[in-house]
Design an enzyme around this catalytic site. Structure first.
Site, mmCIF file in Angstrom:
data_model
loop_
_atom_site.group_PDB
_atom_site.id
_atom_site.type_symbol
_atom_site.label_atom_id
_atom_site.label_comp_id
_atom_site.label_asym_id
_atom_site.label_seq_id
_atom_site.Cartn_x
_atom_site.Cartn_y
_atom_site.Cartn_z
ATOM 1 N N THR A 158 0.741 -1.098 0.040
ATOM 2 C CA THR A 158 0.010 0.011 -0.074
ATOM 3 C C THR A 158 0.869 1.310 0.168
ATOM 4 O O THR A 158 2.037 1.382 0.473
ATOM 5 C CB THR A 158 -0.719 0.041 1.253
ATOM 6 O OG1 THR A 158 -1.597 -1.316 1.254
ATOM 7 C CG2 THR A 158 -1.744 1.423 1.503
ATOM 8 N N ILE A 187 -12.263 -6.285 1.163
ATOM 9 C CA ILE A 187 -12.045 -4.889 1.332
ATOM 10 C C ILE A 187 -11.048 -4.850 2.780
ATOM 11 O O ILE A 187 -11.229 -5.406 3.837
ATOM 12 C CB ILE A 187 -13.181 -4.106 1.654
ATOM 13 C CG1 ILE A 187 -13.869 -3.998 0.447
ATOM 14 C CG2 ILE A 187 -12.932 -2.512 2.274
ATOM 15 C CD1 ILE A 187 -15.531 -3.540 0.661
ATOM 16 N N ASP A 189 -8.058 -2.362 5.110
ATOM 17 C CA ASP A 189 -8.019 -1.323 6.031
ATOM 18 C C ASP A 189 -7.965 -0.041 5.262
ATOM 19 O O ASP A 189 -8.212 1.143 5.776
ATOM 20 C CB ASP A 189 -6.948 -1.498 6.848
ATOM 21 C CG ASP A 189 -5.389 -1.321 6.572
ATOM 22 O OD1 ASP A 189 -4.711 -0.309 6.501
ATOM 23 O OD2 ASP A 189 -5.139 -2.311 5.746
#
EC number: 3.4.19.5
Length: 288
Positions: A158, A187, A189
């Site tokens: 990320t 999905i 965090d």
């Protein structure tokens, strides 16, 4: 303390086998983002604009796991996620299940500013992107390599950015392609306000790592809450959250405070990160 500050990350949990040239490329990308952000803040840019700008840079470059560099699902498809939050008024926007938008963070900001909602997902988010003329659309190569590296060596992660501007206003943004080989519809965090992203009048926080552990810990909000309710300084709050809240999960955090402080912490094997402050300090790093 005081003045503006920036922190960026490209994910926690770095593969120790990542070649030296790839490590150097990651550092160059993060340093370039810091320079862009510093120039904008010197010109009086607001925190919310800078976090969007820098996360867009990270999404557009395919090195990290966001935007063009997104990981693939078990079906070989892409489901991107992003969120953005403005500290002074705690407005926020988030998207999930994005497949064609080049910069999901900008779509998240459109959700924040031009919709009555805080979070849109999958087809509804794609429809909103068309309404808002957010693009351009893109397609993905679903070959056996990720960014030029064999899957066995590549652990995509990320991206995120936190900024405090010269007025003391804080903002945060996070964007991801999610877990490699994840189930469709999963999905993480990154788009969840309070888990992967949070900003308020005290600070701004962006998280990365094991999404399920970060969600259980509401990690980003917890850093702010520790400052607010325990009275700890920014770095102390980050350290406490990493040590006490993850229940064995691996994660990393970057954060800034309204007073111009910048902090980070991680309990994983490295975290791509960088920071810069108004007094001229700048650093980028990967390992402890």
């Amino acid at each position: 303390m005081g003045g503006w500050a920036i922190a960026v990350h490209g994910g926690a949990g770095v593969d120790s086998r990542l070649p030296e040239e790839r490590q150097a490329a990651a550092k160059r990308l993060l340093a370039g983002c810091l320079e862009i952000g510093a120039d904008a803040l010197r010109s009086g840019a607001m925190a919310i604009d800078v976090v969007e700008m820098l996360v867009r840079e990270l999404e557009t470059d395919p090195f990290f796991n966001s935007g063009r560099g997104s990981a693939l699902t078990a079906r070989g498809t892409v489901e991107m996620e992003a969120s953005i939050m403005n500290g002074p008024d705690r407005r926020c926007g988030a998207v999930s299940g994005i497949t064609t938008v080049k910069n999901p963070v900008s779509l998240a900001r459109r959700v924040m500013e031009f919709s009555p909602h805080s979070y849109l997902a999958f087809q509804g988010a794609e429809d909103f992107a068309i309404e808002q003329s957010v693009g351009p659309a893109m397609s993905f190569d679903t070959g056996i390599q990720m960014n030029g590296l064999p899957i066995s060596v590549y652990a995509p992660e990320t991206v995120g950015c936190v900024v405090v501007d010269s007025t003391g206003g804080c903002a945060a943004a996070t964007s991801t392609g999610g877990l490699m080989n994840k189930k469709c519809g999963r999905i993480g965090d990154s788009p969840l306000i309070g888990a992967g992203t949070y900003a308020c009048d005290l600070c701004a926080v962006s998280c990365t790592g094991e999404g399920e552990a970060i969600i259980r810990a509401t990690l980003a909000r917890d850093v702010a809450a520790i400052m607010e309710y325990k009275g700890l300084a920014l770095q102390e709050a980050v350290n406490y959250a990493i040590k006490e809240r993850l229940d064995g999960g691996k994660a990393g955090v970057i954060a800034v405070s309204k007073d111009g402080e910048v902090a980070y912490g991680f309990n994983s094997n490295g975290m791509f990160r960088g920071c810069a402050t108004e007094d001229g300090f700048m650093e980028v790093g990967i390992w402890e």
